[in-house]
Design an enzyme around this catalytic site. Structure first.
Site, PDB file in Angstrom:
ATOM      1  N   PRO A  17      33.947  49.340  41.662  1.00  0.00           N
ATOM      2  CA  PRO A  17      34.963  48.882  42.649  1.00  0.00           C
ATOM      3  C   PRO A  17      36.443  49.271  42.151  1.00  0.00           C
ATOM      4  O   PRO A  17      36.760  48.773  41.120  1.00  0.00           O
ATOM      5  CB  PRO A  17      34.715  47.226  42.789  1.00  0.00           C
ATOM      6  CG  PRO A  17      34.200  46.914  41.468  1.00  0.00           C
ATOM      7  CD  PRO A  17      33.506  48.149  40.713  1.00  0.00           C
ATOM      8  N   CYS A 100      40.569  41.987  36.723  1.00  0.00           N
ATOM      9  CA  CYS A 100      41.707  42.635  37.403  1.00  0.00           C
ATOM     10  C   CYS A 100      42.942  41.947  36.792  1.00  0.00           C
ATOM     11  O   CYS A 100      43.111  40.451  36.748  1.00  0.00           O
ATOM     12  CB  CYS A 100      41.767  42.596  38.974  1.00  0.00           C
ATOM     13  SG  CYS A 100      43.270  43.115  39.594  1.00  0.00           S
ATOM     14  N   LYS A 139      31.831  40.702  36.809  1.00  0.00           N
ATOM     15  CA  LYS A 139      32.648  42.085  36.207  1.00  0.00           C
ATOM     16  C   LYS A 139      33.759  41.248  35.554  1.00  0.00           C
ATOM     17  O   LYS A 139      34.734  40.819  36.084  1.00  0.00           O
ATOM     18  CB  LYS A 139      32.903  43.112  37.183  1.00  0.00           C
ATOM     19  CG  LYS A 139      33.569  44.189  36.365  1.00  0.00           C
ATOM     20  CD  LYS A 139      33.790  45.528  37.452  1.00  0.00           C
ATOM     21  CE  LYS A 139      33.920  46.686  36.847  1.00  0.00           C
ATOM     22  NZ  LYS A 139      35.370  46.558  36.055  1.00  0.00           N
ATOM     23  N   HIS A 171      33.901  45.585  31.310  1.00  0.00           N
ATOM     24  CA  HIS A 171      34.623  46.787  31.007  1.00  0.00           C
ATOM     25  C   HIS A 171      35.227  46.434  29.504  1.00  0.00           C
ATOM     26  O   HIS A 171      35.631  45.322  29.271  1.00  0.00           O
ATOM     27  CB  HIS A 171      36.125  46.392  31.959  1.00  0.00           C
ATOM     28  CG  HIS A 171      37.007  47.649  31.870  1.00  0.00           C
ATOM     29  ND1 HIS A 171      37.752  47.984  32.812  1.00  0.00           N
ATOM     30  CD2 HIS A 171      37.451  48.478  30.774  1.00  0.00           C
ATOM     31  CE1 HIS A 171      38.359  48.945  32.455  1.00  0.00           C
ATOM     32  NE2 HIS A 171      38.284  49.206  31.152  1.00  0.00           N
ATOM     33  N   GLY A 212      34.130  51.413  31.623  1.00  0.00           N
ATOM     34  CA  GLY A 212      35.561  51.830  30.922  1.00  0.00           C
ATOM     35  C   GLY A 212      35.304  53.037  30.117  1.00  0.00           C
ATOM     36  O   GLY A 212      34.422  53.247  29.305  1.00  0.00           O
ATOM     37  N   GLY A 233      34.133  54.887  36.733  1.00  0.00           N
ATOM     38  CA  GLY A 233      35.007  54.648  37.938  1.00  0.00           C
ATOM     39  C   GLY A 233      35.948  55.810  38.168  1.00  0.00           C
ATOM     40  O   GLY A 233      35.387  56.626  39.021  1.00  0.00           O
TER      41      GLY A 233
END
Length: 354
Positions: A17, A100, A139, A171, A212, A233
């Site tokens: 995402p 995030c 996540k 990540h 990552g 990603g």
């Protein structure tokens, strides 16, 4: 968990995402390149889901399945209700963002700052699990700021496992909430893949996916020797031609189309429908600029879309004309297994521009 069981994990390969990137048009485009990969929405806050225009925010094309909804929030009941709404919309999974690092997200007490509150994350997962029948996943990062990543990731993983999380996507970097921008947090903190491998070894019964800095399917295959899944990603977004090899290389089934050009042509009916609903052409084609590499005509393809798709009244002929610049022979396409440098920051900005 045996390697054979890992092979069939529903999280074996997914596209991360990414805010402002993985919107519904991007996901429909990616689905032309891989039928098997799990796709994720951009993060939606519980406030947006509960109080916003749900059809605009949550609507998607049926072709996107399997597709997961990523939520941002920290109130268990708000997350549970948002998850129920997502399930009612037909999403295949609900994912909680605990990674995030942006200031806005921190102010809302969600995202990576929740790494400091593993029990709260567990409560959020438990509330969603009690509400929906579809998988609920998390996540996260390996830690934040000065946390010990061994302890922080272990605590978070234990909390979500106890709460019934169906998978954990990690990540493999810390997030620095103080001193680094969200963009710097994607590159500056060092990657620690071994930490994720150790987590999987310690929790063999729980699906663990790694994210990552993964830039090729060859790298993805190496990670799959240690974990259940790989999430790609920026490499998937900036160089979407890589996704055309996901089905054969990762899942052992034929690709949806023999060439990237054929996949782009298959998107035309969707584009024509969206244009009839008032969507601007550039809103769709902006996700396609990196589709060709080492293909004669690739630069002309990008230039034509960049200059013509933004014009008022631009229609599907713009994409047809752009594709006419590109060779048909798949042998001209760049190696799907290589790891060339991604686009420059300037190219990235142009690609991601709305």
């Amino acid at each position: 968990m045996s390697e054979n069981k890992r092979q069939y994990s529903q999280w074996r390969f997914s596209v991360a995402p990414m805010m402002d990137w993985t919107d519904r048009h991007c996901r429909v485009f990616h689905r032309q390149l891989t039928r098997q990969a799990l796709l994720y929405t951009e993060m939606l806050t519980t406030g947006a889901v509960l109080h916003g225009d749900r059809q605009r925010l949550l609507g998607y094309d049926a072709s996107e399945h399997p597709v997961a909804l990523q939520l941002g929030g920290s109130d268990p009941q708000a997350l549970a209700e948002s998850a129920r709404i997502g399930e009612d919309f037909g999403y295949d999974e609900i994912n909680l963002n605990v990674g995030c690092p942006s200031d806005r997200v921190q102010e809302g007490r969600f995202g990576a700052c929740l790494m400091a509150e593993p029990q709260l994350v567990g409560d959020c997962v438990a509330a969603m699990k009690q509400t929906v029948r579809i998988p609920v996943t998390v996540k996260c990062r390996i830690g934040i700021d000065d946390q010990d990543s061994e302890q922080s990731l272990a605590a978070l993983a234990a909390a979500v496992r106890e709460a019934g999380s169906d998978a954990l996507i990690v990540h493999a970097r810390k997030a620095w909430l103080k001193g680094l921008s969200p963009r710097e947090n994607r590159d500056v903190p060092p990657l620690d893949y071994d930490r994720v491998y150790r987590l999987k070894a310690a929790m063999p019964e729980m699906p663990v996916s790694i994210n990552g800095g993964i830039r090729s399917l060859a790298e993805a295959q190496r990670h799959l020797g240690h974990v259940d899944g790989v999430m790609m990603g920026r490499a998937a977004y900036q160089e979407p031609w890589r996704l055309l090899a996901v089905d054969p290389d990762i899942y052992g089934v034929p690709p949806p189309f023999a060439t990237a050009k054929a996949a782009a042509l298959a998107l035309l009916p969707y584009i024509e429908h969206e244009l009839s609903q008032g969507t601007r052409l550039h809103a769709i084609t902006r996700h396609m600029l990196g589709l060709f590499r080492s293909v004669p005509g690739a630069r002309a393809f990008r230039r034509h879309l960049a200059t013509e798709a933004v014009k008022p009244g631009a229609d599907a002929r713009v994409l047809r004309d752009a594709l006419d610049f590109v060779a048909d022979d798949p042998a001209h396409h760049g190696s799907l297994h290589g790891s060339p440098a991604l686009d420059s920051p300037a190219d990235l900005a142009q690609t991601a521009a709305a």
